[in-house]
Design a protein around this motif. Sequence first.
Motif, short mmCIF file in Angstrom:
data_model
loop_
_atom_site.label_atom_id
_atom_site.label_comp_id
_atom_site.label_asym_id
_atom_site.label_seq_id
_atom_site.Cartn_x
_atom_site.Cartn_y
_atom_site.Cartn_z
N LEU A 119 0.80 -1.23 0.00
CA LEU A 119 0.00 0.00 0.00
C LEU A 119 0.83 1.28 0.00
O LEU A 119 0.52 2.22 -0.75
CB LEU A 119 -0.98 0.00 1.18
CG LEU A 119 -1.80 1.28 1.37
CD1 LEU A 119 -2.66 1.56 0.13
CD2 LEU A 119 -2.68 1.18 2.61
N PRO A 120 1.89 1.41 0.83
CA PRO A 120 2.67 2.66 0.81
C PRO A 120 3.19 3.02 -0.58
O PRO A 120 3.19 4.20 -0.96
CB PRO A 120 3.82 2.37 1.78
CG PRO A 120 3.26 1.36 2.73
CD PRO A 120 2.38 0.50 1.88
N PHE A 121 3.61 2.03 -1.36
CA PHE A 121 4.11 2.29 -2.72
C PHE A 121 2.98 2.74 -3.64
O PHE A 121 3.14 3.67 -4.43
CB PHE A 121 4.80 1.05 -3.28
CG PHE A 121 6.08 0.70 -2.58
CD1 PHE A 121 7.24 1.42 -2.81
CD2 PHE A 121 6.12 -0.33 -1.66
CE1 PHE A 121 8.42 1.11 -2.16
CE2 PHE A 121 7.29 -0.65 -1.00
CZ PHE A 121 8.44 0.08 -1.25
N TYR A 122 1.82 2.06 -3.53
CA TYR A 122 0.68 2.44 -4.36
C TYR A 122 0.21 3.86 -4.02
O TYR A 122 -0.08 4.66 -4.91
CB TYR A 122 -0.49 1.46 -4.15
CG TYR A 122 -0.19 0.03 -4.54
CD1 TYR A 122 0.75 -0.28 -5.52
CD2 TYR A 122 -0.87 -1.03 -3.94
CE1 TYR A 122 1.02 -1.60 -5.88
CE2 TYR A 122 -0.62 -2.35 -4.29
CZ TYR A 122 0.33 -2.62 -5.26
OH TYR A 122 0.58 -3.92 -5.61
N ALA A 123 0.14 4.16 -2.72
CA ALA A 123 -0.34 5.48 -2.29
C ALA A 123 0.62 6.59 -2.74
O ALA A 123 0.19 7.65 -3.21
CB ALA A 123 -0.50 5.50 -0.77
N GLU A 135 12.60 5.75 -7.91
CA GLU A 135 12.57 6.65 -6.75
C GLU A 135 11.23 6.58 -6.04
O GLU A 135 10.18 6.83 -6.62
CB GLU A 135 12.84 8.09 -7.20
CG GLU A 135 13.26 8.98 -6.06
CD GLU A 135 13.83 10.30 -6.55
OE1 GLU A 135 14.47 10.98 -5.75
OE2 GLU A 135 13.64 10.65 -7.73
N ASN A 136 11.26 6.20 -4.75
CA ASN A 136 10.07 6.03 -3.90
C ASN A 136 9.14 4.90 -4.36
O ASN A 136 8.05 4.75 -3.84
CB ASN A 136 9.27 7.34 -3.78
CG ASN A 136 9.97 8.34 -2.89
OD1 ASN A 136 10.60 7.97 -1.90
ND2 ASN A 136 9.85 9.62 -3.23
N SER A 183 12.77 7.93 0.07
CA SER A 183 13.36 9.11 0.71
C SER A 183 13.10 9.10 2.21
O SER A 183 12.16 8.46 2.68
CB SER A 183 12.79 10.40 0.09
OG SER A 183 11.42 10.52 0.43
N GLU A 184 13.93 9.82 2.96
CA GLU A 184 13.78 9.90 4.42
C GLU A 184 12.42 10.48 4.79
O GLU A 184 11.80 10.08 5.78
CB GLU A 184 14.92 10.72 5.03
CG GLU A 184 16.27 10.04 4.98
CD GLU A 184 16.27 8.67 5.66
OE1 GLU A 184 15.67 8.54 6.75
OE2 GLU A 184 16.84 7.72 5.08
N LYS A 231 9.83 7.80 4.40
CA LYS A 231 9.97 6.82 5.49
C LYS A 231 9.34 7.34 6.78
O LYS A 231 8.65 6.62 7.50
CB LYS A 231 11.45 6.53 5.74
CG LYS A 231 12.10 5.63 4.70
CD LYS A 231 13.58 5.40 5.03
CE LYS A 231 14.25 4.56 3.96
NZ LYS A 231 15.70 4.41 4.22
N SER A 232 9.55 8.64 7.04
CA SER A 232 9.00 9.27 8.25
C SER A 232 7.47 9.30 8.20
O SER A 232 6.79 9.00 9.18
CB SER A 232 9.56 10.68 8.38
OG SER A 232 8.98 11.34 9.48
N LYS A 233 6.93 9.62 7.01
CA LYS A 233 5.46 9.65 6.82
C LYS A 233 4.86 8.27 7.08
O LYS A 233 3.83 8.13 7.74
CB LYS A 233 5.12 10.09 5.38
CG LYS A 233 5.04 11.57 5.17
CD LYS A 233 4.55 11.80 3.74
CE LYS A 233 4.74 13.25 3.34
NZ LYS A 233 4.39 13.45 1.92
N ASN A 234 5.51 7.26 6.54
CA ASN A 234 5.00 5.89 6.69
C ASN A 234 5.03 5.46 8.15
O ASN A 234 4.11 4.81 8.64
CB ASN A 234 5.83 4.94 5.83
CG ASN A 234 5.24 3.54 5.78
OD1 ASN A 234 4.04 3.37 5.55
ND2 ASN A 234 6.06 2.54 6.02
N LYS A 235 6.11 5.83 8.86
CA LYS A 235 6.25 5.45 10.27
C LYS A 235 5.15 6.05 11.13
O LYS A 235 4.67 5.44 12.09
CB LYS A 235 7.61 5.90 10.79
CG LYS A 235 8.35 4.84 11.59
CD LYS A 235 9.76 5.26 11.89
CE LYS A 235 10.66 4.05 11.98
NZ LYS A 235 12.03 4.40 12.30
N SER A 236 4.73 7.26 10.79
CA SER A 236 3.70 7.94 11.58
C SER A 236 2.29 7.45 11.25
O SER A 236 1.32 7.88 11.86
CB SER A 236 3.78 9.45 11.34
OG SER A 236 3.49 9.75 9.99
#
Length: 539
Positions: A95-99, A495-496, A503-504, A507-512
Amino acid sequence: MQTLDVYDWIAIVFYFLVLAGIAVWVINKKNATTEDYFLAGKNVGWFVVGASIFASNIGSEHVVGLAGAGAGNKLPMLIYEIQAWVVLMLGWIFLPFYARSGVFTMPEFLEKRFDARSRWILSIFSIVAYVLTKISVTIYAGGIVVSALLGIDFWTGALATVILTGVYTVLGGMRAVVYTETLQAVLLVIGAAALTIIGLDKVGGWESMTQTVTPEYLNMWRAMDDPDFPWLPLLIASTITGIWYWCTDQYIVQRVLTAKNIKEGRRGTIFGAFLKLLPVFLFLVPGIIALALKMRGELEWESADQAFPVLMSNLLPSGLRGLVAAGLLAALMSSLASVFNSCSTLFTIDIYKKLKPETPEKKLVRTGQIATAIIVVIGMLWIPVMANISGVLYEYLQSVQSYIAPPITAVFLLGIFSKRINGTGAYVTLVTGLVVATVRIVLELVKDNFSTDSILYQFGDMNFLSFASWFFLFCMILIVVVSLLTGQPAKEKVENLTFGSISEEEKSKNKSSYNWVDIAISIAVVIVVIAVMIFFNGK
């Protein structure tokens, strides 16, 4: 079979009135843009996303076919119904890649990651797959259910349900699909749970049922020399098919793309994974109950696919029988609505809009509606052919999916996990996969015309699980070799969109987007899956 009485009809009419109310409410909301029509305005919460995933998956072909697998000595097919852990992969990995890519469809994602050639081939591949594995199977199962419940002939029942479902799907778009599916999921769970509880009581409890069918019958793990379900190919092939179906197929992924954000989408997949644990108890067990009652001479049915409707009509009291009948109709309608909308999205966004990029939004919506009707007709024409491929409906579904899944799973997995995989590797693998899958289906239908010693006969007769496992290995090697022999993909293609190039900030967005509760529930779901695998070992 007992016919429905007045209280049953009251329950069915009440269900359809509620369904009509939801459909009218949704249709009155304007579908002015393609995002409104195909992705419900991207404003759906986790509960509706999860319920929609479950209802899309559990169509009448599952209700009829999974109970048929339980009644027809095909318990290893259970492995396809405990793939809740694969549903979790959709939320946590894919999902993170699709989004991030902002796509409407899975072929559109392949274009962003690879090139336009992969988009074209997957669009065509997917629409063909829907006709072979979803539309025709769902209509066929629906015809069995409707004719058995309502006492009308098969084709009348199938046509009536197709037309009824088509009306609200065409008019209301994705929003109508996900909200009606939420109601249908709730009704289906309540109805099937009631049948399981009453059925176990009728058969004298789990122990009594086990003694009747023998403990060996409840073993989903068979020896490697078993001609139908050798355990290792079963495990490998079901995983390959599961990743294709749950993580890369437009039919399921489109539900998650309707979510407000990654957080709601992921929680929707976690809820969907939890619901996915239920079919074992709601549909497979009633099939085993029906078999036990038949062995005792207390129930009669001709084919295993009739086990669920016959059990339901004979065991449930008046009124509740109508509610479960409505649940079965709901299952049929939710699956049909989902596949109609997905076909519409694929054709409109990936084919028509690609050919005519200047087309206004309203015309794109209209084009999708017309495409849906055509695909339904093709699906109905395929039904008579289905009967020749496999005796039990659910096994037919899994065998054809096993031929379609390997190349797509290989392309998506390596595309996300490796930066080196390029567009040429993906395209060659998809084209080769489509050709091999087609050859296998044709040879399975006509294998008896060849000598049993010939390569063509053996290719068509090879166990479908073993075939899928070797086919997947071939596809993985093919995509790697072709990619290494050709140039590296451009930076914007990875990329992404791959694990090695996030990108950092992303990664931060996904973690939150998740917390410890999401992790804990996901782990609990995996533990339950393992427990079910251990429980059904025939001891």
